[in-house]
Design a protein around this motif. Structure first.
Motif, PDB file in Angstrom:
ATOM      1  N   ARG A  38     -44.479 -38.429 -46.764  1.00 24.31           N
ATOM      2  CA  ARG A  38     -43.760 -39.405 -47.620  1.00 24.31           C
ATOM      3  C   ARG A  38     -41.852 -37.975 -47.036  1.00 24.31           C
ATOM      4  NH1 ARG A  38     -43.459 -38.321 -53.941  1.00 24.31           N
ATOM      5  NH2 ARG A  38     -40.653 -38.898 -53.008  1.00 24.31           N
ATOM      6  N   ASP A  39     -41.520 -39.216 -46.730  1.00 21.03           N
ATOM      7  CA  ASP A  39     -39.455 -38.603 -46.189  1.00 21.03           C
ATOM      8  C   ASP A  39     -38.989 -38.793 -46.926  1.00 21.03           C
ATOM      9  OD1 ASP A  39     -37.257 -37.891 -44.829  1.00 21.03           O
ATOM     10  OD2 ASP A  39     -38.508 -38.673 -43.354  1.00 21.03           O
ATOM     11  N   ASN A  40     -38.882 -37.784 -48.032  1.00 18.05           N
ATOM     12  CA  ASN A  40     -37.367 -37.900 -49.072  1.00 18.05           C
ATOM     13  C   ASN A  40     -35.536 -38.971 -48.668  1.00 18.05           C
ATOM     14  OD1 ASN A  40     -38.898 -37.753 -50.766  1.00 18.05           O
ATOM     15  ND2 ASN A  40     -38.762 -35.922 -51.253  1.00 18.05           N
ATOM     16  N   ALA A  41     -35.381 -37.743 -46.913  1.00 20.73           N
ATOM     17  CA  ALA A  41     -34.773 -38.316 -46.199  1.00 20.73           C
ATOM     18  C   ALA A  41     -34.616 -39.801 -46.482  1.00 20.73           C
ATOM     19  CB  ALA A  41     -34.799 -37.290 -45.735  1.00 20.73           C
ATOM     20  N   LYS A  42     -35.798 -40.610 -46.189  1.00 22.85           N
ATOM     21  CA  LYS A  42     -35.740 -41.484 -45.334  1.00 22.85           C
ATOM     22  C   LYS A  42     -36.093 -42.742 -46.534  1.00 22.85           C
ATOM     23  CE  LYS A  42     -36.606 -41.253 -40.897  1.00 22.85           C
ATOM     24  NZ  LYS A  42     -37.539 -41.291 -39.761  1.00 22.85           N
ATOM     25  N   ASN A  43     -36.651 -41.904 -48.152  1.00 27.31           N
ATOM     26  CA  ASN A  43     -36.287 -42.747 -49.232  1.00 27.31           C
ATOM     27  C   ASN A  43     -38.051 -43.745 -48.683  1.00 27.31           C
ATOM     28  OD1 ASN A  43     -34.487 -41.978 -50.454  1.00 27.31           O
ATOM     29  ND2 ASN A  43     -33.497 -43.658 -51.074  1.00 27.31           N
ATOM     30  N   THR A  44     -38.739 -43.325 -47.743  1.00 26.20           N
ATOM     31  CA  THR A  44     -40.328 -43.204 -47.738  1.00 26.20           C
ATOM     32  C   THR A  44     -41.470 -42.860 -48.374  1.00 26.20           C
ATOM     33  OG1 THR A  44     -38.843 -44.988 -45.846  1.00 26.20           O
ATOM     34  CG2 THR A  44     -41.073 -44.782 -45.391  1.00 26.20           C
ATOM     35  N   VAL A  45     -42.324 -43.573 -48.707  1.00 21.83           N
ATOM     36  CA  VAL A  45     -43.906 -42.600 -48.550  1.00 21.83           C
ATOM     37  C   VAL A  45     -44.203 -43.828 -47.418  1.00 21.83           C
ATOM     38  CG1 VAL A  45     -44.524 -44.547 -50.257  1.00 21.83           C
ATOM     39  CG2 VAL A  45     -45.803 -42.217 -50.060  1.00 21.83           C
ATOM     40  N   TYR A  46     -45.706 -43.110 -46.936  1.00 24.00           N
ATOM     41  CA  TYR A  46     -46.223 -43.632 -46.138  1.00 24.00           C
ATOM     42  C   TYR A  46     -47.406 -43.677 -46.778  1.00 24.00           C
ATOM     43  CZ  TYR A  46     -41.799 -43.087 -43.393  1.00 24.00           C
ATOM     44  OH  TYR A  46     -41.454 -42.613 -42.989  1.00 24.00           O
ATOM     45  N   LEU A  47     -48.584 -44.588 -46.070  1.00 19.77           N
ATOM     46  CA  LEU A  47     -50.370 -44.612 -45.938  1.00 19.77           C
ATOM     47  C   LEU A  47     -50.742 -44.701 -44.460  1.00 19.77           C
ATOM     48  CD1 LEU A  47     -52.254 -43.703 -48.463  1.00 19.77           C
ATOM     49  CD2 LEU A  47     -52.633 -46.372 -48.065  1.00 19.77           C
ATOM     50  N   GLN A  48     -51.334 -43.788 -43.745  1.00 16.29           N
ATOM     51  CA  GLN A  48     -52.242 -43.435 -42.317  1.00 16.29           C
ATOM     52  C   GLN A  48     -53.240 -43.656 -43.191  1.00 16.29           C
ATOM     53  OE1 GLN A  48     -50.707 -43.671 -40.015  1.00 16.29           O
ATOM     54  NE2 GLN A  48     -53.004 -44.347 -38.401  1.00 16.29           N
ATOM     55  N   MET A  49     -54.144 -45.580 -42.196  1.00 15.71           N
ATOM     56  CA  MET A  49     -55.356 -45.470 -42.816  1.00 15.71           C
ATOM     57  C   MET A  49     -55.750 -45.611 -41.632  1.00 15.71           C
ATOM     58  SD  MET A  49     -54.376 -48.507 -44.844  1.00 15.71           S
ATOM     59  CE  MET A  49     -53.918 -49.654 -43.964  1.00 15.71           C
ATOM     60  N   ASN A  50     -56.910 -45.149 -40.981  1.00 14.40           N
ATOM     61  CA  ASN A  50     -57.694 -44.574 -39.599  1.00 14.40           C
ATOM     62  C   ASN A  50     -58.945 -45.283 -40.551  1.00 14.40           C
ATOM     63  OD1 ASN A  50     -55.403 -43.452 -38.591  1.00 14.40           O
ATOM     64  ND2 ASN A  50     -56.416 -41.174 -38.883  1.00 14.40           N
ATOM     65  N   ASN A  51     -60.088 -45.495 -39.495  1.00 14.82           N
ATOM     66  CA  ASN A  51     -61.133 -45.383 -39.700  1.00 14.82           C
ATOM     67  C   ASN A  51     -61.569 -46.631 -40.495  1.00 14.82           C
ATOM     68  OD1 ASN A  51     -63.984 -45.623 -38.573  1.00 14.82           O
ATOM     69  ND2 ASN A  51     -64.644 -44.105 -40.426  1.00 14.82           N
ATOM     70  N   LEU A  52     -60.967 -47.881 -40.496  1.00 13.48           N
ATOM     71  CA  LEU A  52     -61.050 -49.192 -41.455  1.00 13.48           C
ATOM     72  C   LEU A  52     -62.331 -49.086 -41.520  1.00 13.48           C
ATOM     73  CD1 LEU A  52     -56.820 -49.691 -40.477  1.00 13.48           C
ATOM     74  CD2 LEU A  52     -57.928 -49.062 -43.381  1.00 13.48           C
ATOM     75  N   LYS A  53     -62.837 -49.812 -42.262  1.00 15.04           N
ATOM     76  CA  LYS A  53     -63.556 -50.664 -42.952  1.00 15.04           C
ATOM     77  C   LYS A  53     -63.270 -52.045 -43.374  1.00 15.04           C
ATOM     78  CE  LYS A  53     -66.187 -46.329 -43.960  1.00 15.04           C
ATOM     79  NZ  LYS A  53     -67.181 -45.889 -45.234  1.00 15.04           N
ATOM     80  N   PRO A  54     -64.425 -53.198 -43.472  1.00 10.63           N
ATOM     81  CA  PRO A  54     -64.434 -54.185 -44.004  1.00 10.63           C
ATOM     82  C   PRO A  54     -63.795 -54.527 -45.397  1.00 10.63           C
ATOM     83  CG  PRO A  54     -65.772 -54.735 -42.497  1.00 10.63           C
ATOM     84  CD  PRO A  54     -65.631 -52.902 -42.603  1.00 10.63           C
ATOM     85  N   GLU A  55     -64.993 -53.197 -46.307  1.00 10.75           N
ATOM     86  CA  GLU A  55     -64.012 -52.510 -47.560  1.00 10.75           C
ATOM     87  C   GLU A  55     -63.121 -52.802 -48.120  1.00 10.75           C
ATOM     88  OE1 GLU A  55     -66.431 -51.872 -45.279  1.00 10.75           O
ATOM     89  OE2 GLU A  55     -67.452 -49.970 -46.449  1.00 10.75           O
ATOM     90  N   ASP A  56     -62.625 -52.144 -46.711  1.00  8.64           N
ATOM     91  CA  ASP A  56     -60.771 -52.078 -47.008  1.00  8.64           C
ATOM     92  C   ASP A  56     -60.097 -53.009 -47.257  1.00  8.64           C
ATOM     93  OD1 ASP A  56     -61.149 -48.775 -44.990  1.00  8.64           O
ATOM     94  OD2 ASP A  56     -61.523 -49.001 -47.418  1.00  8.64           O
ATOM     95  N   THR A  57     -60.586 -53.913 -46.429  1.00  4.47           N
ATOM     96  CA  THR A  57     -59.533 -55.132 -46.652  1.00  4.47           C
ATOM     97  C   THR A  57     -58.884 -55.863 -48.556  1.00  4.47           C
ATOM     98  OG1 THR A  57     -60.761 -56.324 -45.056  1.00  4.47           O
ATOM     99  CG2 THR A  57     -59.257 -57.784 -46.816  1.00  4.47           C
ATOM    100  N   ALA A  58     -57.704 -56.007 -48.413  1.00  2.00           N
ATOM    101  CA  ALA A  58     -57.058 -55.953 -50.143  1.00  2.00           C
ATOM    102  C   ALA A  58     -55.963 -55.973 -49.406  1.00  2.00           C
ATOM    103  CB  ALA A  58     -57.236 -54.668 -50.570  1.00  2.00           C
ATOM    104  N   VAL A  59     -54.340 -56.098 -50.745  1.00  2.00           N
ATOM    105  CA  VAL A  59     -53.268 -56.351 -50.966  1.00  2.00           C
ATOM    106  C   VAL A  59     -53.453 -54.421 -51.439  1.00  2.00           C
ATOM    107  CG1 VAL A  59     -51.243 -57.178 -52.182  1.00  2.00           C
ATOM    108  CG2 VAL A  59     -52.717 -58.998 -51.367  1.00  2.00           C
ATOM    109  N   TYR A  60     -52.375 -54.177 -50.325  1.00  7.57           N
ATOM    110  CA  TYR A  60     -51.741 -52.650 -50.693  1.00  7.57           C
ATOM    111  C   TYR A  60     -50.606 -51.977 -51.818  1.00  7.57           C
ATOM    112  CZ  TYR A  60     -55.868 -50.963 -48.097  1.00  7.57           C
ATOM    113  OH  TYR A  60     -57.518 -50.413 -48.288  1.00  7.57           O
ATOM    114  N   TYR A  61     -50.544 -51.775 -52.721  1.00  8.18           N
ATOM    115  CA  TYR A  61     -49.025 -51.920 -53.267  1.00  8.18           C
ATOM    116  C   TYR A  61     -49.079 -50.403 -52.961  1.00  8.18           C
ATOM    117  CZ  TYR A  61     -50.294 -56.018 -55.639  1.00  8.18           C
ATOM    118  OH  TYR A  61     -51.248 -57.612 -55.525  1.00  8.18           O
ATOM    119  N   CYS A  62     -47.122 -49.964 -53.377  1.00  5.43           N
ATOM    120  CA  CYS A  62     -47.316 -48.744 -53.916  1.00  5.43           C
ATOM    121  C   CYS A  62     -45.952 -48.767 -54.970  1.00  5.43           C
ATOM    122  CB  CYS A  62     -46.072 -48.279 -53.186  1.00  5.43           C
ATOM    123  SG  CYS A  62     -44.462 -48.804 -52.516  1.00  5.43           S
TER     124      CYS A  62
END
Length: 126
Positions: A72-96
Protein backbone atom coordinates in the motif's frame (compact mmCIF):
# COMPACT_ATOMS: atom_id res chain seq x y z
CA UNK A 1 -18.25 6.50 3.36
CA UNK A 2 -15.32 4.99 1.46
CA UNK A 3 -15.33 4.41 -2.27
CA UNK A 4 -12.93 1.84 -3.67
CA UNK A 5 -12.07 1.47 -7.35
CA UNK A 6 -10.05 -1.47 -8.62
CA UNK A 7 -8.06 -1.50 -11.84
CA UNK A 8 -5.36 -3.54 -13.54
CA UNK A 9 -7.23 -6.72 -14.36
CA UNK A 10 -7.05 -8.40 -17.73
CA UNK A 11 -6.18 -11.50 -19.69
CA UNK A 12 -2.78 -13.08 -19.17
CA UNK A 13 -1.15 -16.40 -19.99
CA UNK A 14 -0.24 -18.85 -17.28
CA UNK A 15 3.07 -17.90 -15.71
CA UNK A 16 2.49 -14.23 -16.40
CA UNK A 17 2.03 -11.31 -14.02
CA UNK A 18 -0.47 -8.59 -13.30
CA UNK A 19 -0.61 -5.78 -10.76
CA UNK A 20 -3.98 -4.77 -9.42
CA UNK A 21 -4.56 -1.36 -7.90
CA UNK A 22 -7.31 -0.17 -5.61
CA UNK A 23 -7.77 3.57 -5.20
CA UNK A 24 -9.68 4.77 -2.16
CA UNK A 25 -11.59 8.02 -1.83
CA UNK A 26 -11.32 8.23 1.95
CA UNK A 27 -9.00 10.89 3.43
CA UNK A 28 -8.58 8.53 6.37
CA UNK A 29 -7.31 5.68 4.18
CA UNK A 30 -4.33 5.16 6.47
CA UNK A 31 -6.68 4.16 9.28
CA UNK A 32 -8.07 1.12 7.43
CA UNK A 33 -6.72 -2.37 7.14
CA UNK A 34 -7.16 -3.44 3.53
CA UNK A 35 -7.86 -6.77 1.92
CA UNK A 36 -8.15 -8.46 -1.46
CA UNK A 37 -10.71 -11.15 -2.16
CA UNK A 38 -11.67 -13.03 -5.30
CA UNK A 39 -14.67 -14.87 -6.63
CA UNK A 40 -14.56 -17.41 -9.43
CA UNK A 41 -17.69 -18.42 -11.36
CA UNK A 42 -19.84 -20.77 -9.32
CA UNK A 43 -17.68 -20.39 -6.23
CA UNK A 44 -17.88 -18.41 -3.03
CA UNK A 45 -15.82 -15.30 -2.53
CA UNK A 46 -12.48 -16.17 -0.93
CA UNK A 47 -9.78 -14.31 0.92
CA UNK A 48 -6.56 -13.58 -0.97
CA UNK A 49 -4.45 -11.16 1.06
CA UNK A 50 -4.63 -8.43 3.69
CA UNK A 51 -2.39 -5.62 4.88
CA UNK A 52 -2.43 -3.60 8.07
CA UNK A 53 -3.15 0.12 8.08
CA UNK A 54 0.53 1.00 8.35
CA UNK A 55 1.67 -1.65 5.89
CA UNK A 56 3.78 -3.51 8.43
CA UNK A 57 1.71 -6.69 8.69
CA UNK A 58 0.46 -8.84 5.83
CA UNK A 59 -1.35 -12.14 5.53
CA UNK A 60 -1.94 -14.39 2.53
CA UNK A 61 -4.09 -17.32 1.59
CA UNK A 62 -2.02 -20.47 1.24
CA UNK A 63 -2.99 -20.72 -2.43
CA UNK A 64 -1.22 -17.46 -3.32
CA UNK A 65 1.59 -17.37 -0.77
CA UNK A 66 4.94 -16.85 -2.48
CA UNK A 67 3.30 -15.67 -5.72
CA UNK A 68 1.23 -12.63 -4.70
CA UNK A 69 2.35 -9.54 -2.79
CA UNK A 70 0.07 -6.99 -1.19
CA UNK A 71 1.35 -3.48 -0.55
CA UNK A 72 0.00 0.00 0.00
CA UNK A 73 0.93 3.62 -0.51
CA UNK A 74 -0.94 5.72 2.04
CA UNK A 75 0.23 8.94 0.39
CA UNK A 76 -1.65 7.85 -2.74
CA UNK A 77 -4.59 6.22 -0.95
CA UNK A 78 -3.89 3.06 -2.92
CA UNK A 79 -3.42 -0.62 -2.18
CA UNK A 80 -1.81 -2.99 -4.67
CA UNK A 81 -1.78 -6.69 -5.39
CA UNK A 82 1.22 -7.87 -7.39
CA UNK A 83 0.41 -11.27 -8.88
CA UNK A 84 3.24 -13.37 -10.32
CA UNK A 85 3.36 -16.86 -11.77
CA UNK A 86 -0.36 -16.74 -12.41
CA UNK A 87 -2.26 -19.98 -12.84
CA UNK A 88 -5.59 -20.72 -14.56
CA UNK A 89 -7.12 -21.34 -11.14
CA UNK A 90 -6.42 -17.69 -10.26
CA UNK A 91 -9.11 -16.68 -12.77
CA UNK A 92 -11.73 -14.69 -10.87
CA UNK A 93 -13.16 -11.27 -10.19
CA UNK A 94 -10.87 -9.59 -7.70
CA UNK A 95 -12.24 -7.20 -5.09
CA UNK A 96 -10.52 -4.88 -2.67
CA UNK A 97 -12.10 -4.14 0.68
CA UNK A 98 -11.56 -1.83 3.65
CA UNK A 99 -11.88 -2.78 7.31
CA UNK A 100 -12.64 0.22 9.51
CA UNK A 101 -12.70 -1.68 12.80
CA UNK A 102 -9.59 -1.71 14.94
CA UNK A 103 -8.50 -5.31 15.40
CA UNK A 104 -5.59 -7.17 16.87
CA UNK A 105 -5.29 -9.30 13.75
CA UNK A 106 -5.91 -8.91 10.04
CA UNK A 107 -9.39 -9.95 8.97
CA UNK A 108 -9.71 -12.85 6.55
CA UNK A 109 -13.52 -13.18 6.48
CA UNK A 110 -15.40 -11.00 4.02
CA UNK A 111 -18.07 -10.11 6.56
CA UNK A 112 -15.41 -8.28 8.60
CA UNK A 113 -14.88 -5.73 5.84
CA UNK A 114 -17.08 -2.66 5.63
CA UNK A 115 -16.44 -1.24 2.18
CA UNK A 116 -15.99 -2.97 -1.19
CA UNK A 117 -14.98 -2.06 -4.69
CA UNK A 118 -16.81 -3.15 -7.81
CA UNK A 119 -14.21 -5.73 -8.77
CA UNK A 120 -11.85 -6.28 -11.67
CA UNK A 121 -11.72 -9.40 -13.84
CA UNK A 122 -8.54 -11.46 -14.01
CA UNK A 123 -8.43 -14.25 -16.56
CA UNK A 124 -5.47 -16.60 -16.82
CA UNK A 125 -5.28 -18.78 -19.91
CA UNK A 126 -3.49 -22.12 -19.95
Amino acid sequence: QVQLVESGGGLVQAGGSLRLSCAASAPTFSSYDMGWFRQAPGKEREFVAAISLNGVNTHYADSVKGRFTISRDNAKNTVYLQMNNLKPEDTAVYYCAADSTIKLRLAIRDLEYDYWGQGTQVTVSS
